[in-house]
Design an enzyme around this catalytic site. Sequence first.
Site, PDB file in Angstrom:
ATOM      1  N   ASP A   1      -2.158  13.270  -0.639  1.00  0.00           N
ATOM      2  CA  ASP A   1      -2.623  12.470  -1.767  1.00  0.00           C
ATOM      3  C   ASP A   1      -2.836  13.319  -2.999  1.00  0.00           C
ATOM      4  O   ASP A   1      -2.669  12.843  -4.115  1.00  0.00           O
ATOM      5  CB  ASP A   1      -3.913  11.747  -1.377  1.00  0.00           C
ATOM      6  CG  ASP A   1      -3.611  10.552  -0.506  1.00  0.00           C
ATOM      7  OD1 ASP A   1      -3.452   9.460  -1.056  1.00  0.00           O
ATOM      8  OD2 ASP A   1      -3.474  10.728   0.711  1.00  0.00           O
TER       9      ASP A   1
ATOM     10  N   GLN B   1      -2.818   2.965  10.402  1.00  0.00           N
ATOM     11  CA  GLN B   1      -1.506   2.884   9.747  1.00  0.00           C
ATOM     12  C   GLN B   1      -0.391   3.446  10.630  1.00  0.00           C
ATOM     13  O   GLN B   1       0.758   3.019  10.526  1.00  0.00           O
ATOM     14  CB  GLN B   1      -1.513   3.647   8.415  1.00  0.00           C
ATOM     15  CG  GLN B   1      -2.441   3.080   7.357  1.00  0.00           C
ATOM     16  CD  GLN B   1      -3.809   3.737   7.391  1.00  0.00           C
ATOM     17  OE1 GLN B   1      -4.263   4.210   8.438  1.00  0.00           O
ATOM     18  NE2 GLN B   1      -4.485   3.754   6.257  1.00  0.00           N
TER      19      GLN B   1
ATOM     20  N   LYS C   1      -4.997  11.685   4.254  1.00  0.00           N
ATOM     21  CA  LYS C   1      -5.686  10.717   5.116  1.00  0.00           C
ATOM     22  C   LYS C   1      -6.616  11.398   6.126  1.00  0.00           C
ATOM     23  O   LYS C   1      -6.257  12.411   6.728  1.00  0.00           O
ATOM     24  CB  LYS C   1      -4.624   9.908   5.865  1.00  0.00           C
ATOM     25  CG  LYS C   1      -5.140   8.751   6.673  1.00  0.00           C
ATOM     26  CD  LYS C   1      -5.847   7.720   5.835  1.00  0.00           C
ATOM     27  CE  LYS C   1      -4.929   7.149   4.778  1.00  0.00           C
ATOM     28  NZ  LYS C   1      -5.664   6.521   3.663  1.00  0.00           N
TER      29      LYS C   1
ATOM     30  N   ARG D   1       0.873  -1.179   0.000  1.00  0.00           N
ATOM     31  CA  ARG D   1       0.000   0.000   0.000  1.00  0.00           C
ATOM     32  C   ARG D   1       0.911   1.230   0.000  1.00  0.00           C
ATOM     33  O   ARG D   1       2.125   1.105   0.093  1.00  0.00           O
ATOM     34  CB  ARG D   1      -0.948   0.013   1.197  1.00  0.00           C
ATOM     35  CG  ARG D   1      -0.308  -0.465   2.434  1.00  0.00           C
ATOM     36  CD  ARG D   1      -0.402   0.303   3.701  1.00  0.00           C
ATOM     37  NE  ARG D   1      -0.299   1.718   3.665  1.00  0.00           N
ATOM     38  CZ  ARG D   1       0.841   2.401   3.866  1.00  0.00           C
ATOM     39  NH1 ARG D   1       2.005   1.794   4.033  1.00  0.00           N
ATOM     40  NH2 ARG D   1       0.847   3.717   3.884  1.00  0.00           N
ATOM     41  N   GLY D   2       0.280   2.413  -0.105  1.00  0.00           N
ATOM     42  CA  GLY D   2       1.073   3.634  -0.230  1.00  0.00           C
ATOM     43  C   GLY D   2       1.218   3.934  -1.711  1.00  0.00           C
ATOM     44  O   GLY D   2       1.720   3.093  -2.465  1.00  0.00           O
ATOM     45  N   ALA D   3       0.787   5.127  -2.132  1.00  0.00           N
ATOM     46  CA  ALA D   3       0.709   5.428  -3.560  1.00  0.00           C
ATOM     47  C   ALA D   3       2.020   5.156  -4.311  1.00  0.00           C
ATOM     48  O   ALA D   3       2.012   4.441  -5.316  1.00  0.00           O
ATOM     49  CB  ALA D   3       0.246   6.872  -3.749  1.00  0.00           C
TER      50      ALA D   3
END
Lengths: 358, 358
Positions: free
Chosen positions: B238, B197, B249, B47-49
């Site tokens: 983001d 997270q 987030k 995960r994580g862009a």
Amino acid sequence: MIDYYSLKWIDGKVRMIDQRLLPQDVVYLDYTDYREVAVAIRDMVIRGAPAIGAAAGYALALAAYQSKAASIDELRRELEEAALVIKAARPTAVNLFWAVDRVMAGVRSAPAKTTEELMEVVFFEADTIAQEDIEMCRCIGLNALSIVPDKARFIHHCNTGALATVGIGSALGIIRTAHEAGKDVFVYVDETRPRLQGARLTAWELKQLGIPHAVIADGASGYVMKYRGVDIVTVGCDRIAANGDVANKIGTYNLALVAKAHGVPFYSVGPTSTIDLNTPNGDGIEIEERDPTEVTRIGCEQIAPEGTPAVNPAFDVTPHELLTGIITEEGIAYPPFDQSLAELVAKAQKRRLAALKK
Amino acid sequence: MIDYYSLKWIDGKVRMIDQRLLPQDVVYLDYTDYREVAVAIRDMVIRGAPAIGAAAGYALALAAYQSKAASIDELRRELEEAALVIKAARPTAVNLFWAVDRVMAGVRSAPAKTTEELMEVVFFEADTIAQEDIEMCRCIGLNALSIVPDKARFIHHCNTGALATVGIGSALGIIRTAHEAGKDVFVYVDETRPRLQGARLTAWELKQLGIPHAVIADGASGYVMKYRGVDIVTVGCDRIAANGDVANKIGTYNLALVAKAHGVPFYSVGPTSTIDLNTPNGDGIEIEERDPTEVTRIGCEQIAPEGTPAVNPAFDVTPHELLTGIITEEGIAYPPFDQSLAELVAKAQKRRLAALKK
């Protein structure tokens, strides 16, 4: 039909809902031994300051009813011992001490001549604590009716309902009263990390009451105010300083800052007994930090790496500048709070004196 | 020794740490089939862009290496098919689409004459994505050094570390860089409900890195700023609108409001690729609302009553007025952001053009 309650005295027994099992299981436990009530307080079968106070009072009543004391002096000695046991159950619960001391003041000063008479005194004092709480909750709910809009989207933090009190609750009692008065009420329920009283208990109460609601993560209150709209925030309080600074469950201060930024009215709710005129402001309120594992574990789930440090304050202090008002059983205090709170305290004292004289 | 990473290309395989098992178990998985990488992206092994983008690129490289195509046209067709499969893994992940499109643009335009040559092109494009991320993280960390005090108590939200990127991370990379530069760093880790997270991943990374830290409930940031002191807040991003409004987030906006009230500098951190000059402000950013059970359940634990409604936004928007600056690989943007962000984007474009000409 709404028929749940935190505790009740029924035929010489104390019946309590086991809050550790909520919301999954609804189990009422009957207690006949004051020592078991002390254990229940310690183990958090019951929680919420007013509810704990009432449980402590009734525990002393159980101690009196159980007693086989041959003389009134022996009964007094037994009750003094019981008082110590009950106080030791949760040494940081102010209301526990207050309730035990109040009942014991009656025990020490009552002109009772027989064990039966003293028993009556104990039960009367204990039951008065419970009845007063019921009446206080009722008044708080009614006092707030004028400031709750006809269509009211609330944010509520922690649990301040019937589970935390003997009556209908404080901040949540306001919501219930408004709902029952026919207002169109919706509640965004702050889940209230770390102990999740919002998600576990407040959501459960709202479900029983048929009040529409949705749980949110505490960090989502700004989003909800901005994108969904919130009309009013109501929270409980653990201690109110003379200037209106309020100690309450961790997360309250953040919520107050977010409400301020959005111009959403923010009300702290509690009985005048939580106003402490001897504490000039919030700086004088000490904040207990609790076990880090409340943050790093959730139920059966280890969240953070084993042994991770955490800072886990039980409360925070919301400065009075962030409050729209403080709602009590005697009325609503508005700024300047140092003046309005002192007036409400004086009003409450006057009422108590008048009641004593009757 | 620090030797963890989100993913790596090793001898024709993609090795990824299984982030679903962190922090309890540290397990690396090897992938040789691009379809399995797509499943891993879908199931949030990774995960994580930026990390997802790199995984998508390497997945296409695997597709090329696996291929038994007899002609370059057949290989191109197979890669087009693989691109669709990979994109379908997480349809809301912008970086996934960006990375696949970037590699496929190379595939479509490359003057390759043999399958081997095309294979090289695919790997080169994929590896460039990963290498650029490493370099970007490094630059972000160095750019921030001047604004991190020598003794710096941070609050950090969500996870923006090596697990979320290929390099050392963005907002967390700044903390790591400052720590490795000898600054005295302490991190209060927002647990970041609902998906935790912070508690799960950031706390784990900080432990590996030997950086002192403590996890806090998201609602405790105000308490920590007031009673313990915080020098700087760093969060990821983001999407950044042209005026500096930042989507990140859920919980970021609340944290920014709390920081503002305490005069604590608040920095949003991310590569210039997240700056979207075509979106004038935060109102143009749509916020995905996710499954309510992310709020009402935690791991194996049902928190709220079964079926309780929840509002679960994945992101919120922090208005630019609350930001001290936006830290990118090209430098730090300060207000007025519409001007400074446009300058950084132009600088990044210039650098890319110069690199292409070499």
